[in-house]
Design a protein around this motif. Structure first.
Motif, PDB file in Angstrom:
ATOM      1  N   MET A   1     -59.020 115.133  30.566  1.00  0.00           N
ATOM      2  CA  MET A   1     -59.545 115.537  29.271  1.00  0.00           C
ATOM      3  C   MET A   1     -58.648 114.982  28.169  1.00  0.00           C
ATOM      4  N   ARG A   2     -59.262 114.625  27.025  1.00  0.00           N
ATOM      5  CA  ARG A   2     -58.476 114.070  25.921  1.00  0.00           C
ATOM      6  C   ARG A   2     -59.023 114.558  24.596  1.00  0.00           C
ATOM      7  N   THR A   3     -58.126 114.976  23.717  1.00  0.00           N
ATOM      8  CA  THR A   3     -58.520 115.388  22.369  1.00  0.00           C
ATOM      9  C   THR A   3     -57.414 114.986  21.393  1.00  0.00           C
TER      10      THR A   3
ATOM     11  N   PRO B   1     -63.484 116.600  18.571  1.00  0.00           N
ATOM     12  CA  PRO B   1     -64.055 115.883  19.716  1.00  0.00           C
ATOM     13  C   PRO B   1     -63.166 116.046  20.952  1.00  0.00           C
ATOM     14  N   CYS B   2     -63.800 116.196  22.105  1.00  0.00           N
ATOM     15  CA  CYS B   2     -63.085 116.304  23.381  1.00  0.00           C
ATOM     16  C   CYS B   2     -63.783 115.383  24.386  1.00  0.00           C
ATOM     17  N   SER B   3     -63.067 114.427  24.951  1.00  0.00           N
ATOM     18  CA  SER B   3     -63.676 113.501  25.906  1.00  0.00           C
ATOM     19  C   SER B   3     -63.218 113.827  27.320  1.00  0.00           C
ATOM     20  N   TYR B   4     -64.049 113.460  28.304  1.00  0.00           N
ATOM     21  CA  TYR B   4     -63.731 113.758  29.693  1.00  0.00           C
ATOM     22  C   TYR B   4     -64.234 112.637  30.587  1.00  0.00           C
ATOM     23  N   GLU B   5     -63.759 112.623  31.834  1.00  0.00           N
ATOM     24  CA  GLU B   5     -64.175 111.604  32.789  1.00  0.00           C
ATOM     25  C   GLU B   5     -65.605 111.850  33.254  1.00  0.00           C
TER      26      GLU B   5
ATOM     27  N   TYR C   1     -54.910 125.455  20.998  1.00  0.00           N
ATOM     28  CA  TYR C   1     -56.248 125.565  21.566  1.00  0.00           C
ATOM     29  C   TYR C   1     -56.408 124.521  22.663  1.00  0.00           C
ATOM     30  N   TRP C   2     -57.448 124.708  23.491  1.00  0.00           N
ATOM     31  CA  TRP C   2     -57.660 123.829  24.639  1.00  0.00           C
ATOM     32  C   TRP C   2     -59.124 123.418  24.761  1.00  0.00           C
TER      33      TRP C   2
ATOM     34  N   ARG D   1     -58.311 119.747  31.412  1.00  0.00           N
ATOM     35  CA  ARG D   1     -58.078 120.285  30.063  1.00  0.00           C
ATOM     36  C   ARG D   1     -57.069 119.451  29.292  1.00  0.00           C
ATOM     37  N   ASP D   2     -57.075 119.629  27.971  1.00  0.00           N
ATOM     38  CA  ASP D   2     -56.070 119.058  27.089  1.00  0.00           C
ATOM     39  C   ASP D   2     -55.930 119.996  25.900  1.00  0.00           C
TER      40      ASP D   2
END
Length: 245
Positions: free
Chosen positions: A22-24, A39-43, A98-99, A113-114
């Protein structure tokens, strides 16, 4: 006997995977009582997994605020086609950790998570005139990023969230034909993206020092063909020298 027990324990714990795809963003500045979209990106393998937004300094003790797709003061919208979900906070009232997370539901793996920190203040040290900007293919958009006197001499950047590529902004105008900067050296810098293509749409951020502000750019279809290729991102790693004051 003790040696064999040790080997077994190491082997068992080796199966546990601490997933962190996860990346933010990292430290987002927001006006108290205002709104922000994170924005939150994931695989890709987590497209079908439940996504959620969690609050707390430590992951193991954070409190789940909202799941996708929920609505209210905290709205989480999952966009599997983009490997992305967004968290809209309206209004924003409290600073803290926050996550962004995707629920894996596997005893051998932790949730993906990130974390990020929200820095809330009545008069943020970094902000933007508009957090959502719309342009047309072949045209241009301009984003104005504001910073306080305390951040006047810090590094300024314009970055694309998709690939993390950043331009470092100085007091000179960029020679990059796709991205041009102007920094007044006092309280604001502007970013102009020209020759827009559909692939330029998405999330970006501008930053000063350690503070970031997310910006979303939309690109509408033009009636005539655009001339710039999508094969190359409009964000390129370019370094500028900041003039000594």
């Amino acid at each position: 006997m003790s040696f064999h027990l040790l080997v077994v324990c190491v082997s068992v714990f080796g199966f546990f995977s601490d997933v962190k795809s996860m990346r933010t963003l990292k430290n987002v500045a927001v006006k108290r009582g205002g709104s922000v979209t994170i924005p939150c990106s994931y695989e890709g393998q987590y497209k079908a997994n439940p996504k959620f937004w969690c609050k707390g300094y430590k992951w193991n003790s954070c409190n789940i605020v909202a799941y996708a797709n929920s609505s209210g003061s905290t709205s989480v919208i999952d966009r599997p086609a983009q490997n992305l979900f967004t968290v809209e906070l309206n209004p924003v009232s409290e600073s803290g950790m926050y996550w962004c997370a995707a629920e894996i539901g596997d005893k051998w793996q932790k949730d993906d998570r990130d974390n990020l920190y929200l820095t809330i203040s009545q008069d943020p040290d970094v902000s933007v005139r508009e957090s959502r900007v719309r342009g047309e293919e072949g045209g241009s958009v301009t984003v104005q990023c504001l910073y306080s006197a305390a951040y006047q001499k810090t590094q300024k950047q314009w970055c694309r969230f998709k690939d993390g590529q950043c331009n470092t902004v100085g007091t000179k105008t960029s020679q990059n034909s796709a991205v041009q900067f102007s920094d007044d050296g006092r309280r604001s810098f502007s970013v102009m993206m020209s020759g827009l293509k559909k692939c330029d749409a998405g999330w970006y951020w501008c930053s000063a020092g350690d503070l970031q502000v997310p910006v979303h750019i939309s690109v509408d279809m033009a009636t005539a063909d655009s001339t710039r290729s999508c094969n190359k991102s409009s964000i390129e790693p370019v370094q500028f020298c900041i003039a000594n004051n």
